[in-house]
Design an enzyme around this catalytic site. Sequence first.
Site, PDB file in Angstrom:
ATOM      1  N   GLU A 248       0.888  -1.172   0.000  1.00 16.08           N
ATOM      2  CA  GLU A 248       0.000   0.000   0.000  1.00 16.08           C
ATOM      3  C   GLU A 248       0.918   1.211   0.000  1.00 16.08           C
ATOM      4  OE1 GLU A 248      -3.160  -0.077  -0.245  1.00 16.08           O
ATOM      5  OE2 GLU A 248      -3.810  -2.028   0.497  1.00 16.08           O
ATOM      6  N   CYS A 282      -2.001   9.336   2.249  1.00 17.44           N
ATOM      7  CA  CYS A 282      -1.799   8.643   0.969  1.00 17.44           C
ATOM      8  C   CYS A 282      -2.968   8.928   0.041  1.00 17.44           C
ATOM      9  CB  CYS A 282      -1.624   7.153   1.189  1.00 17.44           C
ATOM     10  SG  CYS A 282      -2.968   6.401   2.108  1.00 17.44           S
TER      11      CYS A 282
HETATM   12  P1  NDP Z   1       8.402   4.892   4.469  1.00 16.96           P
HETATM   13  O1  NDP Z   1       8.361   4.146   3.194  1.00 16.96           O
HETATM   14  O2  NDP Z   1       9.550   5.769   4.729  1.00 16.96           O
HETATM   15  O3  NDP Z   1       8.316   3.901   5.714  1.00 16.96           O
HETATM   16  C1  NDP Z   1       7.270   2.981   5.872  1.00 16.96           C
HETATM   17  C2  NDP Z   1       7.675   1.904   6.840  1.00 16.96           C
HETATM   18  O4  NDP Z   1       8.717   1.121   6.270  1.00 16.96           O
HETATM   19  C3  NDP Z   1       8.238   2.451   8.153  1.00 16.96           C
HETATM   20  O5  NDP Z   1       7.839   1.616   9.210  1.00 16.96           O
HETATM   21  C4  NDP Z   1       9.729   2.338   7.929  1.00 16.96           C
HETATM   22  O6  NDP Z   1      10.467   2.273   9.111  1.00 16.96           O
HETATM   23  C5  NDP Z   1       9.816   1.029   7.180  1.00 16.96           C
HETATM   24  N1  NDP Z   1      11.054   0.840   6.438  1.00 16.96           N
HETATM   25  C6  NDP Z   1      11.989   1.749   6.079  1.00 16.96           C
HETATM   26  N2  NDP Z   1      12.985   1.153   5.384  1.00 16.96           N
HETATM   27  C7  NDP Z   1      12.671  -0.156   5.291  1.00 16.96           C
HETATM   28  C8  NDP Z   1      13.288  -1.286   4.674  1.00 16.96           C
HETATM   29  N3  NDP Z   1      14.426  -1.188   4.010  1.00 16.96           N
HETATM   30  N4  NDP Z   1      12.671  -2.481   4.768  1.00 16.96           N
HETATM   31  C9  NDP Z   1      11.506  -2.610   5.418  1.00 16.96           C
HETATM   32  N5  NDP Z   1      10.868  -1.577   6.026  1.00 16.96           N
HETATM   33  C10 NDP Z   1      11.448  -0.360   5.960  1.00 16.96           C
HETATM   34  O7  NDP Z   1       7.018   5.673   4.499  1.00 16.96           O
HETATM   35  P2  NDP Z   1       6.529   6.724   5.555  1.00 16.96           P
HETATM   36  O8  NDP Z   1       6.535   6.162   6.919  1.00 16.96           O
HETATM   37  O9  NDP Z   1       7.274   7.970   5.289  1.00 16.96           O
HETATM   38  O10 NDP Z   1       4.993   6.889   5.139  1.00 16.96           O
HETATM   39  C11 NDP Z   1       4.590   7.765   4.171  1.00 16.96           C
HETATM   40  C12 NDP Z   1       4.285   7.050   2.877  1.00 16.96           C
HETATM   41  O11 NDP Z   1       3.321   6.046   3.106  1.00 16.96           O
HETATM   42  C13 NDP Z   1       3.675   7.954   1.842  1.00 16.96           C
HETATM   43  O12 NDP Z   1       4.251   7.718   0.581  1.00 16.96           O
HETATM   44  C14 NDP Z   1       2.212   7.560   1.826  1.00 16.96           C
HETATM   45  O13 NDP Z   1       1.566   7.837   0.648  1.00 16.96           O
HETATM   46  C15 NDP Z   1       2.287   6.119   2.125  1.00 16.96           C
HETATM   47  N6  NDP Z   1       1.026   5.666   2.704  1.00 16.96           N
HETATM   48  C16 NDP Z   1       0.249   4.812   1.963  1.00 16.96           C
HETATM   49  C17 NDP Z   1      -0.984   4.399   2.443  1.00 16.96           C
HETATM   50  C18 NDP Z   1      -1.800   3.422   1.669  1.00 16.96           C
HETATM   51  O14 NDP Z   1      -2.660   2.789   2.267  1.00 16.96           O
HETATM   52  N7  NDP Z   1      -1.604   3.248   0.381  1.00 16.96           N
HETATM   53  C19 NDP Z   1      -1.498   4.867   3.732  1.00 16.96           C
HETATM   54  C20 NDP Z   1      -0.593   5.729   4.444  1.00 16.96           C
HETATM   55  C21 NDP Z   1       0.630   6.103   3.904  1.00 16.96           C
HETATM   56  P3  NDP Z   1      11.079   3.641   9.720  1.00 16.96           P
HETATM   57  O15 NDP Z   1       9.945   4.590   9.898  1.00 16.96           O
HETATM   58  O16 NDP Z   1      11.618   3.171  11.004  1.00 16.96           O
HETATM   59  O17 NDP Z   1      12.096   4.129   8.734  1.00 16.96           O
END
Ligand code: NDP
Length: 501
Positions: A248, A282
């Site tokens: 997502e 999102c």
């Molecule tokens: P990120 O992609 O930066 O992070 C998402 C999650 O992935 C966090 O828990 C992060 O941990 C973790 N993560 C980071 N690096 C890795 C890796 N290499 N392997 C596995 N997990 C990892 O997104 P954001 O938290 O900044 O969220 C914003 C984004 O999410 C926006 O693009 C938004 O559009 C999208 N979003 C989509 C939704 C949907 O339903 N389609 C709903 C809500 C948001 P850490 O934070 O510790 O780095």
Amino acid sequence: MTRAEDTQGAIVTATVTKTFDSLNPATGDLVGTHPVFDAEQVNDTVARAREAASWWAGLSFAERAERLKIWRGIIARRMAQLAEISHAETGKPTADAQLEIVMMLDHLAWAAGNARKVLGRKKVSTGLMAPDLGASVEYLPLGVIGVIGPWNFPVFTPMGSIAYALAAGNAVVFKPSEFTPGVGVWLVDAFAQAVPEHPVLQVVTGLGETGAALCSSGVDKIAFTGSTATGKKVMRACADTLTPVLIEAGGKDVLLVDADADLDAAAEAAVWGGLSNAGQACIGTERVYVHERVYDEFVGKLGDLVTNLRAGDDPEAQLGPMTMPSQPKVVADHIADALSKGARALVGGIAAVGERLVQPTVLVDVPEDSIAMTEETFGPTLAVNKVRDMDEAIERANDSRYGLGAAVFSKGRGQELARRIRSGMTGVNLVYLFAALPELPFGGVGDSGFGRIHGPDGLREFTYAKSIAHRRFPALLPLTTFARTAKIDKLMATLTVLRHG
Ligand code: NDP
């Protein structure tokens, strides 16, 4: 774990747990300190989850629903506490944090209440050619689901996976965003009170590496919500172990305004869709295409509404701060790029972007090739352009690598236009509310990801289909035997030509 020599020269091992802080984005105050789970600790957690999973899967749908109901009750009664943590970690207004919890609880109730109907064993009719066979299908839990969540809706979004995965009979290991670990820990603690027997839902806190470790831990599926860029990393990591993924990811949602639209409602929706949660959504509205006949009137109404909104960290502010310290620069870059290519700032502009607080910005006449139109901005900005007609609006709407949500405001053609937009969800004369309906699947296409949370699809997403065929009586035409005769082969050939020829 580190190894070192003690004073007598013996090798000793010690567990050194690193920690990280979650901070209030508005004030910089410490909200909480949490352990950074390393790969070994993540693997241990998944091993515990595997044992819990077999106990949980062994319960009936009704027994699981009963426990999920107790959890729901605990969350509902302590909603103010959870909203306060979410407010402290994300900066969003407490009332918005509460709204997120309210919507989530409906999903939890629906998932638990409908799991048996959607997933339970059903007889399948076998048709005329196989009267001797009976068949059934049911949807069985995958085992342990790793859920990786974002920070922007730290309750609603990960729970879209967690609630449905649990209701389907899986155990879950949850890695919350490093910006909202406290919310994740709170949810898991509340679950442990409702289900004290086994650790069916656990949390692993940490940074990106902890998420990466979860991808390689051997879980049976990863449900990832976050940016498209990280989603690609997750897929790459999961490929090594053939771990299936649900992605997502981000969006660049449009809102279309037709010539016959209720302009007050459309302007109100554009403002909520684009600016609520300080635009960090999102399914936030980012691009608005307005029929030329109503463009001036719509833009006037939009400007009036936006001028009344303000970002701040006081209780009266409708918008909170940017949760991630790096985000204001992204928003500023998008505004600057649009302005340098010829856009105009109807409200706000570069000066609206502060260190943590970003005031609302409305850009008009925005060139389609500027990054404000092509990349996810994730801030309180709206880009509004005039279109000749709704065909042009659809063409521009679909000229995006994203396809998550969308909205259409039209009295006569809402459904028709909605169906022509390439997006997982579209609201007709509304924004956002498709996400609140538990009956409807939620997810995107293209760079917005694949797979679905919510609704029947959201339950099946965390299962595998188990088909069983059984013999009811001896075959009239025995085919799967070396004793098959030439006469039967001939009869089969004749029947096949009659049926398909
Ligand atoms: P990120 O992609 O930066 O992070 C998402 C999650 O992935 C966090 O828990 C992060 O941990 C973790 N993560 C980071 N690096 C890795 C890796 N290499 N392997 C596995 N997990 C990892 O997104 P954001 O938290 O900044 O969220 C914003 C984004 O999410 C926006 O693009 C938004 O559009 C999208 N979003 C989509 C939704 C949907 O339903 N389609 C709903 C809500 C948001 P850490 O934070 O510790 O780095």
